[in-house]
Design a protein around this motif. Structure first.
Motif, PDB file in Angstrom:
ATOM      1  N   SER A  63       0.850  -1.189   0.000  1.00 14.16           N
ATOM      2  CA  SER A  63       0.000   0.000   0.000  1.00 14.16           C
ATOM      3  C   SER A  63       0.890   1.243   0.000  1.00 14.16           C
ATOM      4  O   SER A  63       1.917   1.282   0.680  1.00 14.16           O
ATOM      5  N   ASN A  64       0.469   2.227  -0.781  1.00 13.65           N
ATOM      6  CA  ASN A  64       1.161   3.513  -0.885  1.00 13.65           C
ATOM      7  C   ASN A  64       2.631   3.387  -1.300  1.00 13.65           C
ATOM      8  O   ASN A  64       3.521   4.001  -0.708  1.00 13.65           O
ATOM      9  N   PRO A  65       2.947   2.579  -2.339  1.00 12.71           N
ATOM     10  CA  PRO A  65       4.337   2.533  -2.803  1.00 12.71           C
ATOM     11  C   PRO A  65       4.668   3.804  -3.589  1.00 12.71           C
ATOM     12  O   PRO A  65       3.791   4.515  -4.073  1.00 12.71           O
ATOM     13  N   VAL A  66       5.955   4.065  -3.726  1.00 11.81           N
ATOM     14  CA  VAL A  66       6.433   5.181  -4.548  1.00 11.81           C
ATOM     15  C   VAL A  66       7.366   4.587  -5.600  1.00 11.81           C
ATOM     16  O   VAL A  66       8.423   4.053  -5.265  1.00 11.81           O
ATOM     17  N   LEU A  67       6.946   4.658  -6.856  1.00  7.68           N
ATOM     18  CA  LEU A  67       7.732   4.126  -7.965  1.00  7.68           C
ATOM     19  C   LEU A  67       8.112   5.278  -8.883  1.00  7.68           C
ATOM     20  O   LEU A  67       7.264   6.102  -9.230  1.00  7.68           O
ATOM     21  N   ALA A  68       9.373   5.308  -9.297  1.00 10.59           N
ATOM     22  CA  ALA A  68       9.806   6.430 -10.132  1.00 10.59           C
ATOM     23  C   ALA A  68      10.981   6.006 -11.005  1.00 10.59           C
ATOM     24  O   ALA A  68      11.764   5.111 -10.649  1.00 10.59           O
ATOM     25  N   ARG A  69      11.047   6.647 -12.166  1.00  9.43           N
ATOM     26  CA  ARG A  69      12.235   6.549 -13.008  1.00  9.43           C
ATOM     27  C   ARG A  69      13.024   7.830 -12.761  1.00  9.43           C
ATOM     28  O   ARG A  69      12.577   8.930 -13.099  1.00  9.43           O
ATOM     29  N   PRO A  76     -10.109  -1.255   2.409  1.00 11.71           N
ATOM     30  CA  PRO A  76     -11.041  -1.862   1.446  1.00 11.71           C
ATOM     31  C   PRO A  76     -11.114  -3.369   1.569  1.00 11.71           C
ATOM     32  O   PRO A  76     -12.113  -3.983   1.184  1.00 11.71           O
ATOM     33  N   ALA A  77     -10.048  -3.988   2.126  1.00 15.64           N
ATOM     34  CA  ALA A  77     -10.081  -5.442   2.302  1.00 15.64           C
ATOM     35  C   ALA A  77     -11.214  -5.866   3.226  1.00 15.64           C
ATOM     36  O   ALA A  77     -11.766  -6.961   3.085  1.00 15.64           O
ATOM     37  N   SER A  78     -11.596  -5.004   4.175  1.00 13.86           N
ATOM     38  CA  SER A  78     -12.702  -5.331   5.085  1.00 13.86           C
ATOM     39  C   SER A  78     -14.021  -5.442   4.343  1.00 13.86           C
ATOM     40  O   SER A  78     -14.927  -6.162   4.779  1.00 13.86           O
ATOM     41  N   LEU A  79     -14.158  -4.723   3.234  1.00 13.48           N
ATOM     42  CA  LEU A  79     -15.411  -4.753   2.480  1.00 13.48           C
ATOM     43  C   LEU A  79     -15.637  -6.111   1.815  1.00 13.48           C
ATOM     44  O   LEU A  79     -16.757  -6.412   1.398  1.00 13.48           O
ATOM     45  N   HIS A  80     -14.579  -6.921   1.701  1.00 14.99           N
ATOM     46  CA  HIS A  80     -14.715  -8.249   1.112  1.00 14.99           C
ATOM     47  C   HIS A  80     -15.014  -9.320   2.166  1.00 14.99           C
ATOM     48  O   HIS A  80     -15.149 -10.490   1.830  1.00 14.99           O
ATOM     49  N   ASP A  81     -15.102  -8.892   3.434  1.00 10.74           N
ATOM     50  CA  ASP A  81     -15.409  -9.811   4.533  1.00 10.74           C
ATOM     51  C   ASP A  81     -16.920  -9.787   4.772  1.00 10.74           C
ATOM     52  O   ASP A  81     -17.479  -8.778   5.200  1.00 10.74           O
ATOM     53  N   ASP A  82     -17.601 -10.900   4.491  1.00 12.69           N
ATOM     54  CA  ASP A  82     -19.060 -10.955   4.614  1.00 12.69           C
ATOM     55  C   ASP A  82     -19.520 -10.683   6.044  1.00 12.69           C
ATOM     56  O   ASP A  82     -20.520  -9.993   6.260  1.00 12.69           O
ATOM     57  N   ASP A  83     -18.817 -11.229   7.023  1.00  6.56           N
ATOM     58  CA  ASP A  83     -19.199 -11.018   8.428  1.00  6.56           C
ATOM     59  C   ASP A  83     -19.069  -9.545   8.806  1.00  6.56           C
ATOM     60  O   ASP A  83     -19.926  -8.993   9.512  1.00  6.56           O
ATOM     61  N   PHE A  84     -18.004  -8.911   8.335  1.00  2.00           N
ATOM     62  CA  PHE A  84     -17.817  -7.491   8.645  1.00  2.00           C
ATOM     63  C   PHE A  84     -18.921  -6.652   8.015  1.00  2.00           C
ATOM     64  O   PHE A  84     -19.492  -5.770   8.665  1.00  2.00           O
ATOM     65  N   ARG A  85     -19.252  -6.918   6.750  1.00  2.00           N
ATOM     66  CA  ARG A  85     -20.290  -6.142   6.083  1.00  2.00           C
ATOM     67  C   ARG A  85     -21.640  -6.322   6.768  1.00  2.00           C
ATOM     68  O   ARG A  85     -22.387  -5.363   6.971  1.00  2.00           O
ATOM     69  N   SER A  86     -21.946  -7.557   7.137  1.00  6.62           N
ATOM     70  CA  SER A  86     -23.220  -7.821   7.810  1.00  6.62           C
ATOM     71  C   SER A  86     -23.296  -7.099   9.142  1.00  6.62           C
ATOM     72  O   SER A  86     -24.314  -6.472   9.475  1.00  6.62           O
ATOM     73  N   PHE A 121     -10.763   5.998   2.833  1.00  2.00           N
ATOM     74  CA  PHE A 121      -9.962   4.947   2.214  1.00  2.00           C
ATOM     75  C   PHE A 121      -8.731   5.582   1.588  1.00  2.00           C
ATOM     76  O   PHE A 121      -8.826   6.643   0.953  1.00  2.00           O
ATOM     77  N   ALA A 122      -7.583   4.936   1.764  1.00  4.17           N
ATOM     78  CA  ALA A 122      -6.383   5.399   1.064  1.00  4.17           C
ATOM     79  C   ALA A 122      -6.630   5.298  -0.445  1.00  4.17           C
ATOM     80  O   ALA A 122      -7.177   4.302  -0.924  1.00  4.17           O
ATOM     81  N   GLU A 123      -6.235   6.340  -1.174  1.00  3.76           N
ATOM     82  CA  GLU A 123      -6.562   6.388  -2.602  1.00  3.76           C
ATOM     83  C   GLU A 123      -6.042   5.176  -3.359  1.00  3.76           C
ATOM     84  O   GLU A 123      -6.779   4.555  -4.134  1.00  3.76           O
ATOM     85  N   SER A 124      -4.804   4.806  -3.116  1.00  2.00           N
ATOM     86  CA  SER A 124      -4.230   3.688  -3.878  1.00  2.00           C
ATOM     87  C   SER A 124      -4.990   2.394  -3.617  1.00  2.00           C
ATOM     88  O   SER A 124      -5.221   1.602  -4.533  1.00  2.00           O
ATOM     89  N   ALA A 125      -5.402   2.167  -2.365  1.00  8.45           N
ATOM     90  CA  ALA A 125      -6.158   0.950  -2.040  1.00  8.45           C
ATOM     91  C   ALA A 125      -7.576   1.018  -2.597  1.00  8.45           C
ATOM     92  O   ALA A 125      -8.125   0.007  -3.060  1.00  8.45           O
ATOM     93  N   ALA A 126      -8.180   2.204  -2.568  1.00  8.15           N
ATOM     94  CA  ALA A 126      -9.545   2.356  -3.074  1.00  8.15           C
ATOM     95  C   ALA A 126      -9.613   2.094  -4.573  1.00  8.15           C
ATOM     96  O   ALA A 126     -10.592   1.513  -5.063  1.00  8.15           O
ATOM     97  N   LEU A 180     -11.621   9.965   0.292  1.00  3.69           N
ATOM     98  CA  LEU A 180     -10.329   9.413  -0.128  1.00  3.69           C
ATOM     99  C   LEU A 180      -9.203  10.139   0.595  1.00  3.69           C
ATOM    100  O   LEU A 180      -9.178  11.377   0.649  1.00  3.69           O
ATOM    101  N   ASP A 181      -8.278   9.359   1.145  1.00  5.45           N
ATOM    102  CA  ASP A 181      -7.137   9.898   1.873  1.00  5.45           C
ATOM    103  C   ASP A 181      -5.889   9.789   1.000  1.00  5.45           C
ATOM    104  O   ASP A 181      -5.810   8.954   0.099  1.00  5.45           O
ATOM    105  N   HIS A 182      -4.903  10.662   1.267  1.00  4.77           N
ATOM    106  CA  HIS A 182      -3.621  10.670   0.534  1.00  4.77           C
ATOM    107  C   HIS A 182      -3.857  10.788  -0.966  1.00  4.77           C
ATOM    108  O   HIS A 182      -3.238  10.071  -1.767  1.00  4.77           O
ATOM    109  N   TYR A 183      -4.751  11.672  -1.368  1.00  2.00           N
ATOM    110  CA  TYR A 183      -5.081  11.800  -2.785  1.00  2.00           C
ATOM    111  C   TYR A 183      -3.895  12.400  -3.541  1.00  2.00           C
ATOM    112  O   TYR A 183      -3.281  13.387  -3.119  1.00  2.00           O
TER     113      TYR A 183
END
Length: 659
Positions: free
Chosen positions: A309-315, A505-515, A535-540, A563-566
């Motif tokens: 999450s939140n990597p920094v890639l550059a040339r 956002p990973a929590s949104l894929h947990d059925d128990d958490f959503r319920s 939600f962190a922008e990169s994860a969202a 959105l955070d860290h936009y």
């Protein structure tokens, strides 16, 4: 009132006027006709009866007179028959009471019928025997008048119902283009752009729809031009056009932002990747071959960062790349470096490089805040060491101060997190976000969490433990605990209506958490604050559909998504229109880069505000630490401010780590 209803009411009013006029005219004509009939009937009876009884009247034969008058009276339908002699004395009189069984009394009162009394002289030759008076009974006339009025009323009511149903359906079909125009206008307000096809056949409506379609196209074109300008400017300032990664300016801005954060960045892994013999490849095969190699290397680095999450890639320049992975710790570095080196070496098998020696990698790990210059210096030393080791080699150096405080591996992290979550040893701080125009107007509080290790009380910030919580499948339980604490807050005691909480956002894929979350939001007490899920922008972006569906669901209860860290992920602005967050927080790297009125960061933030405001999305600057930054942000029309210059995070009252 809608135009459809107005037209229906207008039609019914015209119909009512027509019906009333027709009914009154028919009623009066029928009434006059019936009165004439009653008068004619009475006159005919008086004349014929006068002739019939003339001889008996002269002879003053009372019995015969009564018999003849009774015969006529009983055979007809009369109200009164009266015979008066020459002296004016009533000799014979028959009367019938006026009663009506099948006609309502209100109708009789509304339409009185007073039939005229007809008379005829009773003559025997030239001798007058008296006078006969006859008045017809109005019962039949009333009955005929009532039935005629009822039939006409029923007919008009049937016509009215027919007109209402059929006419209403016709009007709906005719006005459907206007309803679609309204939908177009509402869509434009939501910054959605719909064209109406096919065009209506009615000339006036057709012109309206054509004009609306043209306006919709123009508004859409304006938004796209605005977004394209902002994206183009950011690409020019911070993108490497060949590889799609960030450029050196972007890399330095992001790294300084993370390193200069007051609480420190915690730790991470920085890799320097140098593509070997790039100039030789360009001379032998041309610049296009070199470009293909650089693109392939950039693709490998993107794939490497997928799980972070939140990597920094550059040339950075030429064949030099940098990759900062904030989630990675020292014991993971060798595996990451070896995987990257192997992937790059396989480019030689695809004949993309000039030699078998494709690249060398130098890496530095650190677990304490370290200046960017020191990190780059250590990484460069590691790169030189890797070059001396041989083709496609890698080398890692470490900067450490308190490595022993951190769990040494994944299993230790699992035991630490499970123990913390079971005992709910989590500490909560809150920081205010204020409106730019009025700094004492708090928009909301943002909640930050730290975990507290049980055996020694050492605290770990979210930047350290969240990557492992996601990797170990514990992040939904962590998010639930944080949200439970936020839901227990009282907005009256807080002094604000909203509280922002960062969740994965990973929590949104947990059925128990959503319920659980849906039930908790549905049963939330009125005293609880409104929740803003950040939600962190990169994860969202990686879970865009899940976040969008989540936003649609929670908005029915008045909560929000942000959105955070936009700007950290260098993503396109187009997805903002799809996601429609309530606000975005500009990454602190852009805030800290505000130096002067001509800086790239200033133009980027200004362009972002313009695009976001056009789709009703607020923009908040995070990492605001100086009055100069505040003054400059005010000129950019930014909506909110967050940072040490505004407020420092404070422990939340009534929320402390469990024992």
């Amino acid at each position: 009132m809608t135009l459809f209803k107005q037209l229906i009411l207008f039609t019914l009013m015209l119909f009512l006027i027509l019906f009333t006029g027709t009914l009154l005219l028919s009623f009066n004509n029928t009434r006059s006709f019936l009165l004439n009939q009653l008068e004619s009937h009475a006159q005919d009876t008086a004349t014929s009866l006068g002739l019939a009884i003339s001889q008996r009247a002269v002879e003053e034969d009372r019995a015969s007179l009564e018999s003849m008058i009774n015969a006529v009276f009983d055979r007809g339908y009369y109200q009164t028959i009266r015979y008066v002699n020459v002296e004016g004395k009533v000799v014979v009189e028959r009367q019938l009471a006026v009663t009506f069984e099948d006609v309502p009394s209100w109708f009789i009162a509304l339409a009185p019928l007073d039939p005229p009394e007809a008379s005829a002289n009773v003559m025997a030759g030239w001798r007058q025997g008296g006078k006969i008076y006859v008045r017809s009974h109005p019962g039949f006339a009333y009955s005929a008048l009532w039935k005629d009025s009822a039939r006409m009323t029923l007919w008009f009511l049937s016509c009215a119902v027919f007109v209402f149903l059929v006419g209403g359906l016709g009007l709906r079909l005719l006005l459907r283009p206007l309803a679609l125009v309204q939908r177009q206008a509402d869509a434009i307000c939501r910054k959605e752009y719909e064209s109406q096809e096919p065009l209506p056949r009615t000339r006036e409506l057709r012109q309206v729809v054509i004009a609306m379609n043209r306006m919709t196209f123009k508004v859409k074109e304006m938004f796209e031009e605005q977004a394209a300008f902002a994206e183009g400017f950011r690409e020019h300032a911070y993108f490497d056009s060949l590889t799609g990664l960030g450029n050196r300016r972007y890399f330095e801005m992001q790294m300084r932002s993370r390193q200069e954060e007051r609480e420190g960045a915690g730790g991470g892994l920085l890799l320097l990747v140098q593509i070997r013999d790039l100039q030789r490849l360009n001379r032998q095969r041309g610049l296009q071959a070199g470009d293909e190699l650089l693109k392939a290397a950039a693709f490998i680095l993107r794939d490497l960062a997928q799980s972070c999450s939140n990597p920094v890639l550059a040339r950075l320049t030429g064949g030099d790349f940098a990759a900062f992975l904030p989630d990675s710790l020292s014991w993971e570095a060798p595996k990451i470096a070896e995987k990257t080196a192997n992937a790059l070496s396989r480019l030689a098998e695809r004949k993309l490089s000039a030699t078998e020696n494709v690249a060398n990698i130098g890496a530095v790990t650190y677990d304490t805040p370290t200046a960017l210059g020191s990190l780059l210096s250590e990484a460069d030393l590691a790169l030189r060491t890797a070059q001396q080791k041989g083709p496609n080699a890698w080398h890692i150096r470490g900067i450490t101060e308190e490595t022993e405080k951190l769990p040494a591996g994944e299993q230790q992290w699992r035991r630490t997190l499970e123990d913390v979550l079971q005992a709910r040893r989590i500490r909560f701080d809150a920081q205010a976000v204020v409106r730019t125009a009025v700094r004492n107007d708090c928009m909301h509080l943002e909640v930050f969490s730290r975990i507290v290790r049980g055996e020694d009380g050492v605290e770990f910030r979210a930047e350290l433990f969240l990557p492992f919580a996601e990797r170990l499948g514990l992040v939904s339980l962590l998010d639930r605990i944080v949200l439970e604490e936020a839901m227990r807050l009282d907005r009256q005691k807080l002094g604000v209506d909203a509280v922002a909480v960062n969740i994965s956002p990973a929590s949104l894929h947990d059925d128990d958490f959503r319920s659980w979350l849906h039930s908790a939001l549905r049963d939330l007490p009125p005293s609880a604050p409104r929740l803003v899920f950040e939600f962190a922008e990169s994860a969202a972006i990686r879970s865009l559909d899940s976040v969008r569906q989540f936003r649609e669901h929670i908005r029915q209860w008045g909560h929000a998504v942000a959105l955070d860290h936009y700007g950290q992920s260098l993503s396109r602005l187009g997805y903002l229109q799809l996601l429609r967050p309530d606000y975005v927080k500009v990454d602190r790297a852009y805030t800290e880069a505000l130096k002067d009125s001509a800086g790239d960061s200033r133009f980027y933030i200004g362009s972002l505000c313009s695009v976001a405001h056009s789709i009703d999305v607020l923009v908040i600057a995070e990492g605001v630490e100086t009055e100069e930054q505040i003054d400059m942000l005010k000129t950019l029309n930014i909506d909110g401010l967050q940072g040490y210059a505004i407020d420092r995070p404070k422990p939340m009252a009534g929320n402390s780590a469990g024992s």
